[in-house]
Design a protein around this motif. Sequence first.
Motif, PDB file in Angstrom:
ATOM      1  N   ASP A 102       0.895  -1.146  -0.138  1.00 46.98           N
ATOM      2  CA  ASP A 102      -0.057  -0.064  -0.065  1.00 46.98           C
ATOM      3  C   ASP A 102       0.874   1.520   0.152  1.00 46.98           C
ATOM      4  N   GLU A 103       0.349   2.305   0.506  1.00 40.19           N
ATOM      5  CA  GLU A 103       1.069   3.548   0.556  1.00 40.19           C
ATOM      6  C   GLU A 103       1.994   3.632   1.846  1.00 40.19           C
ATOM      7  N   ASN A 104       2.407   2.519   2.416  1.00 44.69           N
ATOM      8  CA  ASN A 104       3.340   2.422   3.418  1.00 44.69           C
ATOM      9  C   ASN A 104       4.740   2.166   2.720  1.00 44.69           C
ATOM     10  N   ILE A 105       5.494   3.239   3.237  1.00 43.01           N
ATOM     11  CA  ILE A 105       6.906   3.308   2.305  1.00 43.01           C
ATOM     12  C   ILE A 105       7.712   2.189   2.644  1.00 43.01           C
ATOM     13  N   THR A 106       7.321   1.349   3.839  1.00 46.10           N
ATOM     14  CA  THR A 106       8.101   0.206   4.252  1.00 46.10           C
ATOM     15  C   THR A 106       8.186  -0.841   3.374  1.00 46.10           C
ATOM     16  N   SER A 107       6.997  -1.185   2.684  1.00 46.11           N
ATOM     17  CA  SER A 107       6.915  -2.188   1.632  1.00 46.11           C
ATOM     18  C   SER A 107       7.632  -1.968   0.497  1.00 46.11           C
ATOM     19  N   TRP A 108       7.658  -0.466   0.078  1.00 44.63           N
ATOM     20  CA  TRP A 108       8.367  -0.196  -1.066  1.00 44.63           C
ATOM     21  C   TRP A 108       9.827  -0.330  -0.954  1.00 44.63           C
ATOM     22  N   ASN A 109      10.300   0.030   0.466  1.00 51.47           N
ATOM     23  CA  ASN A 109      11.701  -0.003   0.651  1.00 51.47           C
ATOM     24  C   ASN A 109      12.261  -1.550   0.571  1.00 51.47           C
ATOM     25  N   SER A 110      11.377  -2.398   1.021  1.00 54.66           N
ATOM     26  CA  SER A 110      11.792  -3.776   0.823  1.00 54.66           C
ATOM     27  C   SER A 110      11.825  -4.333  -0.555  1.00 54.66           C
ATOM     28  N   MET A 111      11.011  -3.729  -1.318  1.00 49.32           N
ATOM     29  CA  MET A 111      10.950  -4.224  -2.817  1.00 49.32           C
ATOM     30  C   MET A 111      12.245  -3.496  -3.470  1.00 49.32           C
ATOM     31  N   ILE A 112      12.744  -2.330  -3.191  1.00 47.42           N
ATOM     32  CA  ILE A 112      13.905  -1.870  -3.470  1.00 47.42           C
ATOM     33  C   ILE A 112      14.903  -2.475  -3.117  1.00 47.42           C
ATOM     34  N   TYR A 113      15.044  -3.025  -1.932  1.00 47.49           N
ATOM     35  CA  TYR A 113      16.226  -3.658  -1.345  1.00 47.49           C
ATOM     36  C   TYR A 113      16.410  -5.131  -2.029  1.00 47.49           C
ATOM     37  N   GLY A 114      15.053  -5.704  -2.292  1.00 47.56           N
ATOM     38  CA  GLY A 114      15.139  -6.969  -2.820  1.00 47.56           C
ATOM     39  C   GLY A 114      15.535  -6.975  -4.142  1.00 47.56           C
ATOM     40  N   TYR A 115      15.323  -5.815  -5.001  1.00 51.31           N
ATOM     41  CA  TYR A 115      16.020  -5.682  -6.585  1.00 51.31           C
ATOM     42  C   TYR A 115      17.471  -5.669  -6.258  1.00 51.31           C
ATOM     43  N   VAL A 116      17.854  -4.824  -5.241  1.00 53.94           N
ATOM     44  CA  VAL A 116      19.318  -4.292  -5.089  1.00 53.94           C
ATOM     45  C   VAL A 116      20.044  -5.633  -4.697  1.00 53.94           C
ATOM     46  N   GLY A 122      20.767  -7.852  -7.850  1.00 55.42           N
ATOM     47  CA  GLY A 122      21.443  -7.338  -8.759  1.00 55.42           C
ATOM     48  C   GLY A 122      20.633  -6.331  -9.919  1.00 55.42           C
ATOM     49  N   LEU A 123      19.337  -6.274  -9.652  1.00 55.37           N
ATOM     50  CA  LEU A 123      18.589  -5.745 -10.675  1.00 55.37           C
ATOM     51  C   LEU A 123      18.600  -4.092 -10.000  1.00 55.37           C
ATOM     52  N   ASN A 124      19.351  -3.631 -10.381  1.00 56.69           N
ATOM     53  CA  ASN A 124      19.570  -2.239  -9.791  1.00 56.69           C
ATOM     54  C   ASN A 124      18.379  -1.290 -10.639  1.00 56.69           C
ATOM     55  N   ILE A 125      18.384  -1.427 -11.998  1.00 56.50           N
ATOM     56  CA  ILE A 125      17.526  -0.621 -12.749  1.00 56.50           C
ATOM     57  C   ILE A 125      16.269  -0.851 -12.577  1.00 56.50           C
ATOM     58  N   GLU A 126      15.589  -1.978 -12.034  1.00 53.09           N
ATOM     59  CA  GLU A 126      14.330  -2.096 -11.622  1.00 53.09           C
ATOM     60  C   GLU A 126      14.195  -1.442 -10.160  1.00 53.09           C
ATOM     61  N   ALA A 127      15.153  -1.236  -9.281  1.00 49.05           N
ATOM     62  CA  ALA A 127      15.070  -0.584  -8.053  1.00 49.05           C
ATOM     63  C   ALA A 127      14.915   0.788  -8.411  1.00 49.05           C
ATOM     64  N   LEU A 128      15.780   1.402  -9.327  1.00 48.61           N
ATOM     65  CA  LEU A 128      15.546   2.773  -9.538  1.00 48.61           C
ATOM     66  C   LEU A 128      14.102   2.942 -10.345  1.00 48.61           C
ATOM     67  N   SER A 129      13.555   1.959 -11.140  1.00 47.84           N
ATOM     68  CA  SER A 129      12.381   2.204 -11.601  1.00 47.84           C
ATOM     69  C   SER A 129      11.115   2.614 -10.640  1.00 47.84           C
ATOM     70  N   THR A 172      14.744   4.433   2.219  1.00 44.66           N
ATOM     71  CA  THR A 172      14.465   4.367   0.939  1.00 44.66           C
ATOM     72  C   THR A 172      15.510   4.870   0.072  1.00 44.66           C
ATOM     73  N   MET A 173      16.133   6.177   0.549  1.00 50.06           N
ATOM     74  CA  MET A 173      17.300   7.090  -0.155  1.00 50.06           C
ATOM     75  C   MET A 173      18.393   5.981  -0.165  1.00 50.06           C
ATOM     76  N   LEU A 174      18.731   5.516   0.799  1.00 47.40           N
ATOM     77  CA  LEU A 174      20.187   4.406   0.839  1.00 47.40           C
ATOM     78  C   LEU A 174      20.099   3.218   0.056  1.00 47.40           C
ATOM     79  N   GLY A 175      18.690   2.850  -0.262  1.00 50.85           N
ATOM     80  CA  GLY A 175      18.616   1.624  -1.097  1.00 50.85           C
ATOM     81  C   GLY A 175      18.860   2.222  -2.700  1.00 50.85           C
ATOM     82  N   LEU A 176      18.239   3.457  -2.923  1.00 49.71           N
ATOM     83  CA  LEU A 176      18.395   3.888  -4.138  1.00 49.71           C
ATOM     84  C   LEU A 176      19.919   4.406  -4.383  1.00 49.71           C
ATOM     85  N   ILE A 177      20.795   5.025  -3.390  1.00 50.50           N
ATOM     86  CA  ILE A 177      22.004   5.180  -3.596  1.00 50.50           C
ATOM     87  C   ILE A 177      22.863   3.924  -3.748  1.00 50.50           C
TER      88      ILE A 177
END
Length: 641
Positions: free
Chosen positions: A353-367, A370-377, A393-398
């Motif tokens: 949902d709109e809870n940033i925690t789940s989005w963070n998990s998905m970003i870190y999952g992609y990282v 090794g799917l860094n482009i998907e993380a940035l998308s 969030t920002m640490l995952g994107l960095i």
Amino acid sequence: MNNNKKEGKNTTSVSLACHGFNDCLQPYGSMNSRPNPPSSSNDMSKWITMIRRHASDDNPFHAISLFKAMQRNQRENFPLDDHFIYASLIKACNRLSAIREGKSIHCHVLRFGLDYNVNVLNALVYFYSSAEKSMGYACALFDKIPEKTVVTVNCMVSGFVKNRRFDAGMGLVNRVLGGDFDLRMKPNYVTLVILISGCVEFGRFSIGNSLHSYCCKTSLDLKNKVRNALIHLYAEFEYMDAAAKLFHETKMRDLVSWNTMIAGYAKKNDCRNAFSLFREMRIGNIECDRASLVSLISACTNSRDLHLGKAVHAYIKVSGMERMIHFVTALINMYSKCGSIDLGRKVFDELADENITSWNSMIYGYVECGLNIEALSLWNVIQSIKIKPDEVTMLGLISACRNLGDLNQGVHINSYIESSGNFSGSRVICNAIIDMYAKCGSMERAEAVFSKMPRRDVISWTSMIVGYAINGEGEEALLAFRKMVAEKNEPNSVTFLGVLSACDHAGLVEEGKSLYNIMCQYYHIEPKIEHCGCMVDMLARAGMLEEAYRFVKDMPVEPNAVVWRMLINACRVYGDVNLGLNLVGGLIDVKIAHDPEDHVISSNIFAEAGRWDDVLQERSLMVTQKAVKLPGKSTIAGRIA
């Protein structure tokens, strides 16, 4: 301490301090949801009961609101000098971390002469000891209490442990055992639970083991809470046999006992035993909770057991708990660690949902995968639907930008951080940006971020030093190291690895040897294989082969294949074939299953010596073992001029 309750308490200073009590509590009194006071203003017992109840419930503000209502009635019937009221109010202030208000209540205690009451004094000691800034008040108050109880001691010990002063807490308990306060006073089960939990938090296993012995001698280990604390101690330090022994000896196990054991097996990557306990729970009709299931998912994650992970997911789904954010993040993490990021994405798409925690998990999952482009998308989606990102969030994107070497995207993320103003003061974010810019080859931008930091820690300096090292700027790395030391920042193991690597690649042999000695002799940092590898490579590159060989023989750690390869290659480069042939034996002894590179290096040195039969043998071994040397690869992203 003066036992006269009233005499000398109505001093001008106390009256002035207490005069502003209503002002202190004004923010709490203005709350919309306030409790209804007793219908009868004369029923003191009902007021006291309600205040005590609300001080312990989910909203301690209500206790304070009731007290204000009592104050308004005090002119009629209420003498506000009941010690139960003040003990409860102090407890409420402690739960709210309301230091100013708690001090005002302390003034009321003094004004009404209630500072003789042990319940009030214990509440005050616990209140002041709960915050580091007020520990001095707690110590002074504790020292002035004439007749201390074990509860008083426990309040202080708890405060010491909370404020990372474990040794002070142990010292106080030792004073109790030595009879400093009362020969009849002994630590109780609460004391032991506090101390054992402190041993876990501060890594003091030997003390925890000694406390276990004390518990056995005094029969305190029969208490369930003590036994659970001991199980947690052994599980955290991965002595699972000892934890299991205690667990199975416990007759009345509660949910905490089961969860602690499951979490312990999860930490040790023992998925099978974790599931075995879970099955026992179900057979025994013991209801599991969120902690039980999160620990099971963690066990699957750590063991990379996708099959059992799917089984847990199915159980959670059937139980109707799948939408809980803790499970969403844990499941995404489990699937990504098990290499099934598509299943993680399915969980995300169905439940996020709109809870940033789940989005963070998905970003870190992609990282993680090794799917860094998907993380940035995902960052583009987060911005488009206006979800507020957090530091994670920002640490995952960095990290994704760093892994890609994508300077353009890294600059974009940095610009967002600076313009938002929410993260600019974060040292963790700044350190990550420095590391990202260094890995992208832009030391100028890394230097700009570093220079703007108001406070730098060892990670900030180390990131700069490692950045200079990987970008071939050895002199700058040395200069940064010297500045770091000059500013009284103590380097750690990683700092020395960075500066030694810089010396290695820049050919600064004497400086490197000096730094290695400083690390060992001045900072007492035990060299790891990576530090030793830098030294061997540094000496070997400089043609100092005999010195490099002596260093290898005297290394405090066992040399690995990489160290032998570096030396053998250097022997071939500098024409010392005899030494190279002697070293091939060391490479062979390191491990049975050789990497293709081992055969190539051995073959090359044999060729230099003209031992063609050995060359053919090495190459035939490569064919027999189907050894294939993996090609290297690098990523280049467009750079901003």
